[in-house]
Design a protein around this motif. Structure first.
Motif, PDB file in Angstrom:
ATOM      1  N   ALA A 280      23.302  -7.012  39.187  1.00  0.00           N
ATOM      2  CA  ALA A 280      22.505  -7.976  39.659  1.00  0.00           C
ATOM      3  C   ALA A 280      21.950  -7.528  41.317  1.00  0.00           C
ATOM      4  O   ALA A 280      20.529  -7.817  41.289  1.00  0.00           O
ATOM      5  N   ASP A 281      22.537  -6.793  41.824  1.00  0.00           N
ATOM      6  CA  ASP A 281      21.947  -6.089  43.019  1.00  0.00           C
ATOM      7  C   ASP A 281      21.173  -5.282  42.932  1.00  0.00           C
ATOM      8  O   ASP A 281      19.931  -5.399  43.397  1.00  0.00           O
ATOM      9  N   ILE A 282      21.030  -4.365  41.914  1.00  0.00           N
ATOM     10  CA  ILE A 282      19.852  -3.619  41.364  1.00  0.00           C
ATOM     11  C   ILE A 282      18.820  -4.291  41.053  1.00  0.00           C
ATOM     12  O   ILE A 282      17.448  -4.145  41.601  1.00  0.00           O
ATOM     13  N   ASP A 283      18.916  -5.445  40.341  1.00  0.00           N
ATOM     14  CA  ASP A 283      17.689  -6.162  39.842  1.00  0.00           C
ATOM     15  C   ASP A 283      17.078  -6.946  40.945  1.00  0.00           C
ATOM     16  O   ASP A 283      15.925  -6.847  41.054  1.00  0.00           O
ATOM     17  N   LYS A 284      17.834  -7.165  42.074  1.00  0.00           N
ATOM     18  CA  LYS A 284      17.216  -7.914  43.077  1.00  0.00           C
ATOM     19  C   LYS A 284      16.390  -7.015  43.960  1.00  0.00           C
ATOM     20  O   LYS A 284      15.465  -7.165  44.468  1.00  0.00           O
ATOM     21  N   LYS A 285      16.770  -5.809  44.064  1.00  0.00           N
ATOM     22  CA  LYS A 285      16.417  -4.657  45.020  1.00  0.00           C
ATOM     23  C   LYS A 285      15.050  -4.397  44.240  1.00  0.00           C
ATOM     24  O   LYS A 285      13.851  -4.265  44.851  1.00  0.00           O
ATOM     25  N   LYS A 286      15.038  -4.318  42.817  1.00  0.00           N
ATOM     26  CA  LYS A 286      13.756  -3.952  42.163  1.00  0.00           C
ATOM     27  C   LYS A 286      12.726  -5.024  42.396  1.00  0.00           C
ATOM     28  O   LYS A 286      11.466  -4.659  42.459  1.00  0.00           O
ATOM     29  N   LYS A 287      13.342  -6.258  42.321  1.00  0.00           N
ATOM     30  CA  LYS A 287      12.110  -7.366  42.524  1.00  0.00           C
ATOM     31  C   LYS A 287      11.736  -7.477  43.704  1.00  0.00           C
ATOM     32  O   LYS A 287      10.322  -7.576  43.881  1.00  0.00           O
ATOM     33  N   ALA A 288      12.504  -7.297  44.705  1.00  0.00           N
ATOM     34  CA  ALA A 288      11.953  -7.264  46.071  1.00  0.00           C
ATOM     35  C   ALA A 288      11.029  -6.246  46.420  1.00  0.00           C
ATOM     36  O   ALA A 288       9.959  -6.349  46.806  1.00  0.00           O
ATOM     37  N   ALA A 289      11.290  -4.931  45.714  1.00  0.00           N
ATOM     38  CA  ALA A 289      10.315  -3.710  45.887  1.00  0.00           C
ATOM     39  C   ALA A 289       9.008  -4.120  45.169  1.00  0.00           C
ATOM     40  O   ALA A 289       7.950  -3.818  45.485  1.00  0.00           O
TER      41      ALA A 289
END
Lengths: 299, 408
Positions: A280-289
């Motif tokens: 979920a953290d990886i996903d969040k970072k990707k979306k933010a990027a």
């Protein structure tokens, strides 16, 4: 390894083998979004194979190699069997040493790479058949999980010993008649996914390779989680069409039939809370990027 | 000297590792650095050699009589002298873990013994074919049934055909020096083979001896995996598809020839190790008084017992020479032919039931009726010097007070 390392001196470009030129010109190294959709035009990791026509294992190989998040820094470990006929044609460093010792080799390899490259990610991925993973190599498969060795184990489950001519294996269905099971296998298919969960894998998936997008997602998850969280295990049905009496074009249907609800390869996933959070953290970072990238530069 | 270092290794000479040890030119370390005496068990000597060997990965597993040494390397890991250390789950797995680490470019060390060596056996020809310069200490013990943990060198017989370098240490001093020198030989690009460094369990591992140690603050330069004649599996050089059709599935001449020529090449690499080994350990054999009519030819602690027997026989006015065989692979054919050319009788005392060294000698030496295979002891029996002396005297037709009455 960076893409810089594979560049060819321009004077020699035209005399290099076409595979190598492909590798230089079309490699997906460093492309975080690489995936199964690149299979048509990016052939740097695998092109030809020496498996039977229509073998689902060849599809599995393509999807997995297309899905590795970091092929330029991935080392694979194989074992004896049909997979060992493909690895010589795979352009990712790969090790074949003996039958069944793949998880022991991967344990030593991962530790050595961690010592030698402390500041870089070097992924280790084991890919072996069900005989290697569950029968002859079960001890080393489990012990690597007990020790929380940080690599991914992929089992190509064709429910028999294909390369030696279709003998009974531990992952074979009960009752199936095969060589060395002349009156039908007398015990149930070994439940390795459940054993994997209990042995300390943080992410376990049981599936077929009928859906490339699903294979891509699962492989990416498994490799990313193995970097930080713990060992991961993927069991994939890659039916041996030859030994179950199917034709070359029937492999896909065989997989679709066996992933229906209640069937042996109905999609099954175990994931620990820690692993869920990590993804979920990886996903969040990707979306933010992605959002940042989409916004016009602020004045 | 033939043992060259790579540019990377040379650039590190004089620099310090994280433990404050100085990477030292091997020649200086071996032959010029000051030595100080220490009174240690063989196991402790193994630890002291590894402290100076810049080992990256050690894989351990308990089996008598190597357990103590394997555990002592764990202490070195805890102190930071060895980068990675783990206990495997069986010797078969341990040798796989060693292989994985060596494929990944690490300098690797392990120890095993007796049944463990046998359990791991499938790995050794694989190490050779994969050109992995792993160092394995073999503290020989019995492999027979009923269960035995006692010294017996039968397991070495099985190692001789694997393609590994096989050396047989007599003393703890041999051990200390050869472990460090062994890495330098093993890792030469034209050798690049694993080394089985054998000793007689208990006799060497569990007895104390005075050993001249090199300074603790000096160590070998680290392994440079890019000197390997085959690719290091770390994805740091461009990967290639090795072949269109894997040789394993082809029943044709090209396939057979590929396998055959690689086997020939690994054996040739073993032979090429001579030029590196000979200057480092002072020849593959060592000789004393080879002009005598009678010779004792032995390896391991049988050499020490032979030396004592020769002393006893000298008191009786019988002059006997000695040949210590240090390397079994490569096998010192020429050296042994030269050393035994004057001998009329050659005695080969051994700590195993089959007499493999005598077999090797019979195949290598002319007029092999000269060779007496024995005396043999096995299963942990000691070999008193008197037993060797008695065998020699009996063969000469002399009446001797036999030791056979010892039990009565």
């Amino acid at each position: 390894m960076s893409k810089e390392k594979i560049k060819i001196c321009p004077e020699f470009f035209d005399i290099m083998p076409p595979e190598y030129r492909d590798l230089v010109e079309q490699s997906t190294y460093g492309n975080e979004d690489r995936g199964w959709k690149d299979i048509g035009n990016s052939k740097e990791l695998i092109e030809a194979h020496s498996l039977c026509a229509g073998c689902p294992e060849s599809m599995a190989f393509r999807y997995i190699l297309a899905s590795l998040p970091n092929p330029e820094d991935t080392v694979m470990v194989g074992s004896t069997g049909c997979t060992s006929l493909v690895f010589p044609m795979v352009a990712v460093h790969n090790i074949h040493s003996l039958f069944g010792n793949q998880n022991a080799v991967a344990s030593g390899l991962k530790r050595a790479l961690t010592v030698r490259f402390p500041d870089r990610i070097k992924d280790v991925v084991v890919l072996a058949g069900d005989g290697a993973t569950v029968d002859i190599g079960l001890d080393m498969t489990l012990q690597a999980w007990f020790r929380q060795e940080k690599f991914t184990t992929i089992c190509f489950d064709n429910e028999l010993y294909a390369n030696t001519g279709g003998q009974e294996s531990g992952l074979m269905r009960k009752g199936f008649v095969a060589k060395m099971a002349p009156v039908g296998k007398k015990f149930e298919k070994v439940r390795l996914p459940e054993i994997a969960r209990e042995s300390g894998c943080c992410y376990v998936v049981n599936l077929t390779v009928s859906k490339p997008s699903l294979v891509e997602k699962v492989i990416k998850n498994a490799v990313l989680l193995a970097r930080e969280v713990g060992p991961t295990y993927i069991q994939m049905y890659t039916p041996c069409i030859l030994e179950i009496g199917k034709n070359s074009m029937e492999g896909l249907q065989e997989m679709r039939d066996s992933e229906k609800p209640g069937e042996r390869f109905n999609y099954k996933e175990y994931i620990t809370d820690e692993a869920k959070q990590y993804l979920a953290d990886i996903d969040k970072k990707k979306k933010a990027a992605a959002i940042t990238a989409a916004q016009p530069a602020a004045k | 000297m033939a043992n060259e270092l790579s540019e990377v290794q040379k650039s590190l000479i004089g620099k310090q590792n994280k433990k404050g040890q100085t990477y030292t030119d091997p020649h200086h370390l071996f032959f010029e650095a000051p030595r100080t005496p220490a009174f240690y068990t063989g196991s402790e000597v193994i630890k002291e050699a590894i402290r100076r060997a810049s080992v990256d990965v050690m894989v351990a597993y308990p089996i008598t009589p190597q357990s103590e040494a394997a555990a002592l390397i764990g202490e070195l890991y805890a102190e930071g002298y060895v980068a990675e250390y783990m206990r495997g789950e069986s010797e078969f797995a341990v040798m796989g873990q060693c292989a994985g680490a060596a494929f990944g470019g690490a300098r690797v060390f392990t120890t095993t013994a007796g049944p463990g060596t046998m359990r791991a056996m499938e790995n050794f020809p694989m190490w050779v074919g994969s050109r992995l310069p792993i160092q394995m200490i073999v503290t020989c013990r019995g492999i027979n049934s009923p269960l035995s943990i006692q010294p017996d060198t039968l397991e070495m017989y099985f190692l001789l055909g694997t393609g590994m370098l096989v050396w047989h240490a007599e003393t703890a001093q041999d051990f200390f020096d050869w472990m460090l020198k062994g890495y330098i030989v093993s890792e030469q690009p034209d050798v690049h083979l694993p080394l089985a460094l054998c000793c007689d369990g208990f006799f060497v591992t569990h007895t104390k001896d005075t050993v001249m140690l090199t300074p603790q603050e000096m160590c070998l330069p680290p392994y440079d995996p890019y000197r390997s004649p085959v690719v290091c599996m770390d994805m740091e050089c461009p990967p290639v598809r090795m072949m269109r059709d894997p040789f394993v599935m082809k029943s044709n001449y090209i396939s057979y020839m590929t396998h055959a020529s690689w086997q020939e090449e690994t054996r040739a690499a073993c032979e090429r190790s001579r030029k590196h080994t000979i200057p480092l350990i002072g020849g593959l054999i060592e000789t004393e008084n080879t002009d005598a009519d009678i010779l004792v030819v032995a390896s391991g602690t049988a050499v020490s017992q032979g030396r004592e027997a020769i002393r006893l026989l000298a008191d009786e006015g019988i002059r006997v020479g000695l040949v210590k065989v240090k390397s079994l692979r490569p096998f010192p054919f020429e050296e042994l032919r030269e050393a035994t050319k004057n001998a009329k009788h050659i005695f080969v005392p051994e700590f195993n039931v089959i007499g493999w060294l005598a077999q090797e000698l019979k195949a290598a030496l002319p007029n092999n009726h000269r060779i007496v295979s024995g005396p043999h002891v096995a299963g942990g029996m000691t070999m008193p010097a008197e037993v060797i002396a008695e065998e020699i005297q009996k063969s000469l037709g002399r009446h001797v007070e036999t030791l056979a009455g010892r039990g009565s």
